[in-house]
Design an enzyme around this catalytic site. Structure first.
Site, PDB file in Angstrom:
ATOM      1  N   GLU A 100      69.391  16.099  22.396  1.00 26.58           N
ATOM      2  CA  GLU A 100      68.916  16.512  21.125  1.00 26.58           C
ATOM      3  C   GLU A 100      71.011  16.280  20.176  1.00 26.58           C
ATOM      4  O   GLU A 100      71.696  15.985  20.686  1.00 26.58           O
ATOM      5  CB  GLU A 100      68.602  17.496  21.067  1.00 26.58           C
ATOM      6  CG  GLU A 100      67.324  17.432  22.056  1.00 26.58           C
ATOM      7  CD  GLU A 100      66.334  19.399  22.226  1.00 26.58           C
ATOM      8  OE1 GLU A 100      67.638  20.054  22.026  1.00 26.58           O
ATOM      9  OE2 GLU A 100      65.535  19.241  22.384  1.00 26.58           O
ATOM     10  N   HIS A 141      65.162  24.704  10.487  1.00 27.75           N
ATOM     11  CA  HIS A 141      65.116  23.249  10.713  1.00 27.75           C
ATOM     12  C   HIS A 141      64.752  22.372   9.540  1.00 27.75           C
ATOM     13  O   HIS A 141      63.804  22.318   9.313  1.00 27.75           O
ATOM     14  CB  HIS A 141      64.439  23.702  11.767  1.00 27.75           C
ATOM     15  CG  HIS A 141      63.916  22.627  13.148  1.00 27.75           C
ATOM     16  ND1 HIS A 141      63.382  21.424  12.495  1.00 27.75           N
ATOM     17  CD2 HIS A 141      64.153  22.582  14.591  1.00 27.75           C
ATOM     18  CE1 HIS A 141      63.330  20.418  13.687  1.00 27.75           C
ATOM     19  NE2 HIS A 141      63.753  21.203  15.280  1.00 27.75           N
ATOM     20  N   ARG A 164      71.506  19.908  13.509  1.00 27.98           N
ATOM     21  CA  ARG A 164      70.868  20.466  12.074  1.00 27.98           C
ATOM     22  C   ARG A 164      71.231  20.387  10.463  1.00 27.98           C
ATOM     23  O   ARG A 164      70.900  20.202   9.549  1.00 27.98           O
ATOM     24  CB  ARG A 164      70.386  21.603  12.973  1.00 27.98           C
ATOM     25  CG  ARG A 164      69.100  21.596  14.001  1.00 27.98           C
ATOM     26  CD  ARG A 164      68.786  22.663  14.363  1.00 27.98           C
ATOM     27  NE  ARG A 164      68.135  21.623  15.771  1.00 27.98           N
ATOM     28  CZ  ARG A 164      67.337  22.943  16.615  1.00 27.98           C
ATOM     29  NH1 ARG A 164      68.023  23.778  16.332  1.00 27.98           N
ATOM     30  NH2 ARG A 164      66.817  22.508  17.484  1.00 27.98           N
ATOM     31  N   HIS A 204      64.100  28.667  10.851  1.00 30.28           N
ATOM     32  CA  HIS A 204      63.869  28.455  12.597  1.00 30.28           C
ATOM     33  C   HIS A 204      64.582  29.359  12.758  1.00 30.28           C
ATOM     34  O   HIS A 204      63.730  30.025  14.496  1.00 30.28           O
ATOM     35  CB  HIS A 204      64.499  27.045  12.627  1.00 30.28           C
ATOM     36  CG  HIS A 204      64.656  26.903  14.044  1.00 30.28           C
ATOM     37  ND1 HIS A 204      63.018  26.624  14.313  1.00 30.28           N
ATOM     38  CD2 HIS A 204      65.414  25.699  14.688  1.00 30.28           C
ATOM     39  CE1 HIS A 204      63.168  26.231  16.270  1.00 30.28           C
ATOM     40  NE2 HIS A 204      64.060  25.964  16.255  1.00 30.28           N
ATOM     41  N   ARG A 223      73.897  27.040  15.648  1.00 26.71           N
ATOM     42  CA  ARG A 223      73.202  26.799  17.005  1.00 26.71           C
ATOM     43  C   ARG A 223      73.092  25.095  17.088  1.00 26.71           C
ATOM     44  O   ARG A 223      72.589  24.656  16.448  1.00 26.71           O
ATOM     45  CB  ARG A 223      71.610  27.729  17.078  1.00 26.71           C
ATOM     46  CG  ARG A 223      71.994  27.862  18.823  1.00 26.71           C
ATOM     47  CD  ARG A 223      70.314  27.745  17.944  1.00 26.71           C
ATOM     48  NE  ARG A 223      68.906  26.987  18.047  1.00 26.71           N
ATOM     49  CZ  ARG A 223      68.143  27.096  18.185  1.00 26.71           C
ATOM     50  NH1 ARG A 223      67.801  26.548  19.490  1.00 26.71           N
ATOM     51  NH2 ARG A 223      67.410  25.645  17.913  1.00 26.71           N
TER      52      ARG A 223
HETATM   53  C1  LIG Z   1      59.423  26.455  16.957  1.00 27.85           C
HETATM   54  C2  LIG Z   1      60.187  26.614  17.836  1.00 27.85           C
HETATM   55  C3  LIG Z   1      60.910  25.477  18.773  1.00 27.85           C
HETATM   56  C4  LIG Z   1      62.130  26.269  19.350  1.00 27.85           C
HETATM   57  N1  LIG Z   1      62.310  25.562  20.425  1.00 27.85           N
HETATM   58  C5  LIG Z   1      63.753  25.424  20.980  1.00 27.85           C
HETATM   59  C6  LIG Z   1      64.082  24.958  22.409  1.00 27.85           C
HETATM   60  O1  LIG Z   1      63.354  23.335  22.480  1.00 27.85           O
HETATM   61  N2  LIG Z   1      65.435  25.112  22.540  1.00 27.85           N
HETATM   62  C7  LIG Z   1      65.773  26.124  22.576  1.00 27.85           C
HETATM   63  O2  LIG Z   1      67.054  26.333  23.127  1.00 27.85           O
HETATM   64  N3  LIG Z   1      65.163  27.127  21.595  1.00 27.85           N
HETATM   65  C8  LIG Z   1      64.484  26.940  20.893  1.00 27.85           C
HETATM   66  N4  LIG Z   1      63.601  27.133  19.824  1.00 27.85           N
HETATM   67  C9  LIG Z   1      64.153  28.570  19.524  1.00 27.85           C
HETATM   68  C10 LIG Z   1      64.008  29.385  20.972  1.00 27.85           C
HETATM   69  O3  LIG Z   1      62.422  29.043  21.219  1.00 27.85           O
HETATM   70  C11 LIG Z   1      64.380  30.957  20.542  1.00 27.85           C
HETATM   71  O4  LIG Z   1      65.189  31.495  19.698  1.00 27.85           O
HETATM   72  C12 LIG Z   1      63.904  32.021  21.931  1.00 27.85           C
HETATM   73  O5  LIG Z   1      63.292  31.616  22.398  1.00 27.85           O
HETATM   74  C13 LIG Z   1      64.491  33.751  20.871  1.00 27.85           C
HETATM   75  O6  LIG Z   1      63.642  34.477  22.658  1.00 27.85           O
HETATM   76  P1  LIG Z   1      63.844  36.005  22.279  1.00 27.85           P
HETATM   77  O7  LIG Z   1      63.510  36.295  23.620  1.00 27.85           O
HETATM   78  O8  LIG Z   1      64.965  36.093  21.771  1.00 27.85           O
HETATM   79  O9  LIG Z   1      62.410  36.057  21.329  1.00 27.85           O
HETATM   80  P2  LIG Z   1      61.552  35.485  21.033  1.00 27.85           P
HETATM   81  O10 LIG Z   1      60.577  34.684  21.977  1.00 27.85           O
HETATM   82  O11 LIG Z   1      60.604  35.685  20.433  1.00 27.85           O
HETATM   83  O12 LIG Z   1      60.433  36.491  21.891  1.00 27.85           O
HETATM   84  C14 LIG Z   1      60.438  37.961  21.422  1.00 27.85           C
HETATM   85  C15 LIG Z   1      59.426  38.903  21.469  1.00 27.85           C
HETATM   86  O13 LIG Z   1      59.637  40.344  21.062  1.00 27.85           O
HETATM   87  C16 LIG Z   1      58.257  41.027  20.149  1.00 27.85           C
HETATM   88  N5  LIG Z   1      58.829  41.892  19.717  1.00 27.85           N
HETATM   89  C17 LIG Z   1      59.498  41.855  18.312  1.00 27.85           C
HETATM   90  N6  LIG Z   1      59.062  42.957  17.561  1.00 27.85           N
HETATM   91  C18 LIG Z   1      58.545  43.497  18.257  1.00 27.85           C
HETATM   92  C19 LIG Z   1      59.011  45.182  18.638  1.00 27.85           C
HETATM   93  N7  LIG Z   1      59.235  46.558  17.141  1.00 27.85           N
HETATM   94  N8  LIG Z   1      58.369  46.209  19.140  1.00 27.85           N
HETATM   95  C20 LIG Z   1      57.626  45.332  20.408  1.00 27.85           C
HETATM   96  N9  LIG Z   1      58.386  44.428  20.189  1.00 27.85           N
HETATM   97  C21 LIG Z   1      58.579  43.455  19.761  1.00 27.85           C
HETATM   98  C22 LIG Z   1      57.755  39.468  19.791  1.00 27.85           C
HETATM   99  O14 LIG Z   1      56.135  40.090  19.857  1.00 27.85           O
HETATM  100  C23 LIG Z   1      57.969  38.751  20.917  1.00 27.85           C
HETATM  101  O15 LIG Z   1      56.694  38.961  21.835  1.00 27.85           O
HETATM  102  C24 LIG Z   1      62.760  27.285  19.410  1.00 27.85           C
HETATM  103  C25 LIG Z   1      62.037  28.182  18.227  1.00 27.85           C
HETATM  104  C26 LIG Z   1      61.118  27.730  17.636  1.00 27.85           C
HETATM  105  C27 LIG Z   1      60.120  28.592  16.797  1.00 27.85           C
END
Ligand SMILES: Cc1cc2nc3c(=O)[nH]c(=O)nc-3n(C[C@H](O)[C@H](O)[C@H](O)COP(=O)(O)OP(=O)(O)OC[C@H]3O[C@@H](n4cnc5c(N)ncnc54)[C@H](O)[C@@H]3O)c2cc1C
Length: 531
Positions: free
Chosen positions: A115, A231, A283, A344, A379
């Site tokens: 990437e 993004h 990006r 993003h 990032r």
């Molecule tokens: C479309 C897309 C594609 C991506 N592709 C990539 C990739 O290929 N590779 C990569 O490394 N990164 C990628 N990213 C970034 C990566 O997906 C995210 O940074 C990462 O998944 C974040 O994980 P997390 O566990 O921190 O949060 P999340 O997976 O967003 O989970 C957070 C959770 O917390 C919950 N939540 C939030 N606030 C509260 C609250 N107040 N009370 C209770 N629950 C709450 C939400 O409902 C959610 O389920 C991508 C992001 C997007 C949007």
């Protein structure tokens, strides 16, 4: 449910699930999510997870790529720690049963993709729905674990701090039930990013910056919030709310060209004029180049063209993108894809060390909500899933290594002074106004004047929302709006305090990059250190 647990984890993305599974053998855990289990950004990740397991690659090369993308602002020790644990993280996912795309010809038996910003192929993926494959596997494990209590459709409102230590939190059913007080020895914020603060975003609806806002109100420092990654290629279509076209599409040869509405310039490939790395530039450069071309020619979108790649290759590597585009009437083997940049990834967040510790004892943060220093001013693609697993593991290890703290008593929520609202329209209106204001004044390219304008508007919104919060029963919409306005205000204040352009923060008034790179650290006790 007024209750007590050893550890409460807020958020069931990859950071939350990794932390929970690493802890569950030894602690009683409450895993809370305002949506259903694992339905956040992690589930949407397409491209993959970057890590070094291939002997032909090296941790040092991955570190260097990350430092270059981070534009001088990565914390080098944190970067080395996280990338150094990358192989272990991917191996753990494989051990849990995640089925990454195989490749019989590779020494690892797995296909690695490349990437933007990576000097080699090092992205482990499951076709183009890596996040879903990982989350599906971990969800099954979490549901089956006897030490994990799962509470879906419940939103964390605020943390409870007693004697300077995090003692628990308040939760409410998103169906507006009563508010529960939950005591915990430790609380882990794993609630993701804040893309919803912008009108156009690739993020799911849950990305409302709740963790950053809760930590800020609890007394934690927040760092580098001006660095919002846009993004470059989100599908442009009136009914496609937020569907991104993965970086890997450009990695595998997709090119960016001007669309028919560019008149005489239609069909012209423009990235090579902006950067020698063309479509494989980081990006921020690709997003700014698209923004520049769109503003220069008054375009609604540009085209991402993959028609020169064999259809069988597209079917094999990008089945989700192919299917989703087809739902909107676009056959990507025959037509170019209309794309625009969209918010993003939130590079900044709650300041933590590499064990996920925040400024408040007993409170941890992991995943996109946190700022470990890995991402610096920009990032590197596929480093965020990696950070989720490595930091989730580190948080669990730190909790298990520490002496078990006593449980505090969390007072019940007091809403005796509030009543039901008769003017919900205020919430809908302010959501819209805030997101438009952030998009128009705090977007890909910034000016001091526009940022100051945003600051004034957001301050007014904040006063109105806080008054509303103090007067009426809370709902998910109101709570998220209250969090978004705090996050918007932190982004603007951070952007205004940076008197240079660096990485994702580009200011027309401060175009130069200063010799010395400093993080922007906002403290709720007042004052900041600006770069
Ligand atoms: C479309 C897309 C594609 C991506 N592709 C990539 C990739 O290929 N590779 C990569 O490394 N990164 C990628 N990213 C970034 C990566 O997906 C995210 O940074 C990462 O998944 C974040 O994980 P997390 O566990 O921190 O949060 P999340 O997976 O967003 O989970 C957070 C959770 O917390 C919950 N939540 C939030 N606030 C509260 C609250 N107040 N009370 C209770 N629950 C709450 C939400 O409902 C959610 O389920 C991508 C992001 C997007 C949007």
């Amino acid at each position: 449910m007024d209750a007590a647990f050893d550890v409460v984890i807020v958020g069931t993305g990859l950071a939350g699930l990794s932390t929970a599974l690493r802890l569950a053998e030894h602690r009683r855990i409450l895993l809370v999510d305002k949506q259903n289990l694992g339905a956040g950004a992690s589930d949407w990740a397409q491209g993959g997870i970057a890590a070094v397991l291939d002997p032909a690659d090296s941790v040092e090369a991955h570190v260097q790529d990350t430092l270059v993308a981070g534009a001088g602002l990565c914390d080098e020790a944190a970067t080395r720690f996280i990338i150094g644990h990358g192989g272990e993280a991917v191996q753990w996912l494989i051990d849990q049963g995640v089925a990454f795309t195989p490749d019989g010809a590779s020494p690892l038996g797995l296909h690695l993709t490349r990437e933007g910003g990576h000097s080699t192929r090092r992205i482990f993926h499951a076709a183009d729905s890596t996040g879903h494959a990982i989350q599906e596997t971990l969800r099954r494990k979490v549901r089956a674990h006897p030490n994990i209590t799962l509470l879906e459709q419940h939103m964390a409102i605020d943390l409870v701090i007693q004697g300077g230590r995090c003692a628990g939190l308040y939760l409410q059913s998103v169906h507006n039930g009563p508010i529960s007080a939950v005591a915990a020895r430790q609380v882990v914020l794993a609630n993701g990013g804040a893309g919803k603060v912008y009108l156009y975003t690739t993020n799911p609806d849950c990305a409302t910056g709740d963790g950053v806002a809760m930590a800020w109100r609890a007394g934690c420092r927040i760092a580098n919030m001006e660095f919002i990654q846009f993004h470059p290629t989100c599908l442009y279509h009136p009914y496609a709310k937020s569907f991104l076209i993965s970086e890997a599409v450009r990695g595998e040869g997709g090119i960016l060209v001007l669309p028919p509405m560019a008149g005489a310039e239609a069909g012209r490939r423009f990235m090579p004029e902006h950067d020698a790395r063309a479509e494989l530039a980081p990006r921020d450069i690709v997003a700014r180049s698209i923004d520049y071309e769109m503003k220069r020619l008054g375009l609604d979108y540009v085209h991402l063209d993959v028609r020169h790649l064999p259809p069988a290759f597209l079917h094999e590597h990008f089945p989700t993108i192919l299917a989703r585009c087809r739902e909107f009437g676009i056959d990507i083997t025959q037509e170019p894809i209309p794309v625009v940049p969209a918010a993003h990834y939130t590079c900044g967040g709650v300041m933590t060390d590499t064990a996920g510790r925040t400024d408040v004892p007993g409170l941890y943060a992991a995943g996109e909500v946190a700022c470990t220093g890995l991402h610096g001013a920009n990032r590197l693609a596929s480093n965020s899933l990696l950070e989720c697993v490595v930091l989730g593991t580190a948080v669990a290890r730190d909790i298990l290594a520490a002496p078990v703290p006593p449980l505090g008593a969390v007072p019940p929520w007091d809403d005796s002074r509030v009543r039901d609202s008769e003017e919900d329209v205020v919430i809908a209106h302010n959501w819209d106004e805030l997101r438009r204001c952030m998009w128009n004044y705090v977007g890909v390219v910034r000016t001091t004047k526009r940022l100051e304008r945003a600051q004034r508007r957001i301050e007014l919104l904040r006063e109105e929302i806080n008054e509303y919060y103090a007067s009426f029963h809370v709902t998910r919409d109101l709570l998220e709006l209250r969090n978004l306005v705090d996050v918007g205000s932190l982004i603007v204040a951070s952007a205004l305090s940076r008197h240079e352009s660096r990485g994702l923060h580009y200011s027309v008034d401060w175009p130069r990059t200063l010799d010395r790179a400093l993080p922007t650290v906002m403290s709720p006790r007042g004052g900041y250190v600006a770069g």
